[in-house]
Design a protein around this motif. Sequence first.
Motif, PDB file in Angstrom:
ATOM      1  N   THR A  93      -9.178 -11.151  -0.142  1.00  0.00           N
ATOM      2  CA  THR A  93      -8.533 -12.084   0.723  1.00  0.00           C
ATOM      3  C   THR A  93      -7.354 -12.987   0.565  1.00  0.00           C
ATOM      4  O   THR A  93      -6.715 -13.551   1.305  1.00  0.00           O
ATOM      5  CB  THR A  93      -9.625 -12.624   2.039  1.00  0.00           C
ATOM      6  N   ASP A  94      -7.572 -13.312  -0.773  1.00  0.00           N
ATOM      7  CA  ASP A  94      -6.932 -14.561  -1.109  1.00  0.00           C
ATOM      8  C   ASP A  94      -6.232 -14.142  -2.513  1.00  0.00           C
ATOM      9  O   ASP A  94      -7.090 -13.925  -3.363  1.00  0.00           O
ATOM     10  CB  ASP A  94      -7.649 -15.716  -1.099  1.00  0.00           C
ATOM     11  N   LEU A  95      -4.966 -13.850  -2.671  1.00  0.00           N
ATOM     12  CA  LEU A  95      -4.354 -13.568  -4.138  1.00  0.00           C
ATOM     13  C   LEU A  95      -4.108 -14.759  -4.891  1.00  0.00           C
ATOM     14  O   LEU A  95      -3.639 -14.427  -6.042  1.00  0.00           O
ATOM     15  CB  LEU A  95      -3.342 -12.437  -3.945  1.00  0.00           C
ATOM     16  N   PRO A 100      -1.588 -11.558  -8.080  1.00  0.00           N
ATOM     17  CA  PRO A 100      -1.372 -10.213  -7.574  1.00  0.00           C
ATOM     18  C   PRO A 100      -1.906  -9.217  -8.487  1.00  0.00           C
ATOM     19  O   PRO A 100      -2.403  -8.124  -8.004  1.00  0.00           O
ATOM     20  CB  PRO A 100       0.104 -10.014  -7.124  1.00  0.00           C
ATOM     21  N   ALA A 101      -1.532  -9.054  -9.994  1.00  0.00           N
ATOM     22  CA  ALA A 101      -1.717  -8.061 -10.658  1.00  0.00           C
ATOM     23  C   ALA A 101      -3.230  -8.033 -11.050  1.00  0.00           C
ATOM     24  O   ALA A 101      -3.898  -7.141 -10.993  1.00  0.00           O
ATOM     25  CB  ALA A 101      -0.988  -8.210 -11.955  1.00  0.00           C
ATOM     26  N   ALA A 102      -3.917  -9.346 -11.187  1.00  0.00           N
ATOM     27  CA  ALA A 102      -5.182  -9.331 -11.601  1.00  0.00           C
ATOM     28  C   ALA A 102      -6.112  -8.982 -10.494  1.00  0.00           C
ATOM     29  O   ALA A 102      -7.095  -8.178 -10.489  1.00  0.00           O
ATOM     30  CB  ALA A 102      -5.577 -10.542 -12.186  1.00  0.00           C
ATOM     31  N   SER A 103      -5.487  -9.499  -9.300  1.00  0.00           N
ATOM     32  CA  SER A 103      -6.246  -9.293  -7.789  1.00  0.00           C
ATOM     33  C   SER A 103      -6.428  -7.773  -7.978  1.00  0.00           C
ATOM     34  O   SER A 103      -7.257  -6.974  -7.344  1.00  0.00           O
ATOM     35  CB  SER A 103      -5.648  -9.962  -6.777  1.00  0.00           C
ATOM     36  N   ARG A 150      -4.677  -3.324   5.669  1.00  0.00           N
ATOM     37  CA  ARG A 150      -5.034  -4.233   4.871  1.00  0.00           C
ATOM     38  C   ARG A 150      -4.255  -4.239   3.619  1.00  0.00           C
ATOM     39  O   ARG A 150      -3.846  -5.404   3.146  1.00  0.00           O
ATOM     40  CB  ARG A 150      -6.568  -4.329   4.494  1.00  0.00           C
ATOM     41  N   ALA A 151      -4.083  -3.425   2.857  1.00  0.00           N
ATOM     42  CA  ALA A 151      -3.257  -3.132   1.659  1.00  0.00           C
ATOM     43  C   ALA A 151      -1.917  -3.499   2.038  1.00  0.00           C
ATOM     44  O   ALA A 151      -1.290  -4.309   1.051  1.00  0.00           O
ATOM     45  CB  ALA A 151      -3.332  -1.758   1.387  1.00  0.00           C
ATOM     46  N   GLU A 152      -1.348  -3.392   3.238  1.00  0.00           N
ATOM     47  CA  GLU A 152      -0.067  -3.832   3.375  1.00  0.00           C
ATOM     48  C   GLU A 152       0.099  -5.412   3.473  1.00  0.00           C
ATOM     49  O   GLU A 152       1.017  -6.134   2.955  1.00  0.00           O
ATOM     50  CB  GLU A 152       0.953  -3.574   4.719  1.00  0.00           C
ATOM     51  N   GLU A 153      -0.898  -6.054   4.105  1.00  0.00           N
ATOM     52  CA  GLU A 153      -1.076  -7.659   3.936  1.00  0.00           C
ATOM     53  C   GLU A 153      -1.083  -8.066   2.512  1.00  0.00           C
ATOM     54  O   GLU A 153      -0.564  -8.970   2.344  1.00  0.00           O
ATOM     55  CB  GLU A 153      -2.338  -7.904   4.893  1.00  0.00           C
ATOM     56  N   LEU A 154      -1.925  -7.380   1.787  1.00  0.00           N
ATOM     57  CA  LEU A 154      -1.985  -7.928   0.420  1.00  0.00           C
ATOM     58  C   LEU A 154      -0.676  -7.566  -0.459  1.00  0.00           C
ATOM     59  O   LEU A 154      -0.191  -8.352  -1.356  1.00  0.00           O
ATOM     60  CB  LEU A 154      -3.129  -6.918  -0.284  1.00  0.00           C
ATOM     61  N   ALA A 155      -0.033  -6.447  -0.060  1.00  0.00           N
ATOM     62  CA  ALA A 155       1.200  -6.348  -0.834  1.00  0.00           C
ATOM     63  C   ALA A 155       2.243  -7.418  -0.414  1.00  0.00           C
ATOM     64  O   ALA A 155       3.107  -7.928  -1.283  1.00  0.00           O
ATOM     65  CB  ALA A 155       1.944  -4.926  -0.217  1.00  0.00           C
ATOM     66  N   ARG A 156       2.529  -7.777   0.885  1.00  0.00           N
ATOM     67  CA  ARG A 156       3.161  -8.725   1.189  1.00  0.00           C
ATOM     68  C   ARG A 156       2.869 -10.245   0.690  1.00  0.00           C
ATOM     69  O   ARG A 156       3.754 -10.848   0.144  1.00  0.00           O
ATOM     70  CB  ARG A 156       3.216  -8.995   2.584  1.00  0.00           C
ATOM     71  N   ALA A 157       1.585 -10.552   0.685  1.00  0.00           N
ATOM     72  CA  ALA A 157       1.118 -11.702  -0.193  1.00  0.00           C
ATOM     73  C   ALA A 157       1.499 -11.658  -1.643  1.00  0.00           C
ATOM     74  O   ALA A 157       2.067 -12.906  -2.238  1.00  0.00           O
ATOM     75  CB  ALA A 157      -0.334 -11.860   0.184  1.00  0.00           C
ATOM     76  N   GLY A 158       1.360 -10.483  -2.281  1.00  0.00           N
ATOM     77  CA  GLY A 158       1.643 -10.327  -3.563  1.00  0.00           C
ATOM     78  C   GLY A 158       3.079 -10.586  -3.938  1.00  0.00           C
ATOM     79  O   GLY A 158       3.463 -11.331  -4.915  1.00  0.00           O
TER      80      GLY A 158
END
Length: 213
Positions: A93-95, A100-103, A150-158
Amino acid sequence: MTRSQADATDTPRRKYAPRMAPEQRREQLLDAAFEVTGRVGLHNLSMESVAAEAGVGKPVLYTIFDTRTDLVAALLRREHERAIAQVLETMPTDLSELGPAASYTGTVGAFVDAVLENPTRWRLILTSVENAPSEYHGLLKLSRGAVFARAEELARAGIALEPKLEGLDPVLLAHTMMSFAEMLGRLAVSDPETYTRERLSSFAVALAQSVGR
């Protein structure tokens, strides 16, 4: 003692399944169906084999599931729900702490672990299920949409956290991440001796590092 009485005494009594509440019985039968599927595959699952695995007579099985189609549909739905819960648990939930890469590589490793811990479940999810009820395919599509969101949210955060990712399309990045994880999962359930957890996870790490460079 009369002959009829002696015959009645000598005749083995039929074994009856212990009484259970309908919901308990349903779970017992689904557990049995799951075990049989793990051994012979879904296409060879039969009402007879499930009843034998559960230690009940076929009439008991038919009181819960009218047909094999009903049994298969219930099994697919249950394992699908459990699989999606596993996926969502592996997604961070938090990168900001790991980056991003390690998460992402940690998430892929956790996903592969989940697949290898329960290959029967994930074989049903990641491979084509022949003769699956049409509503099951609809369920897969809906839940995959939830995971993709959820994956898109993480992609944007990364992308926001990592300057090297600037300019990447977050939607396409999310599709790429999901497709990659699903590919590793399919390899894990199809040939776990060749595609071990270590091999798949190390590849995910190497690929993430290459993208970062």
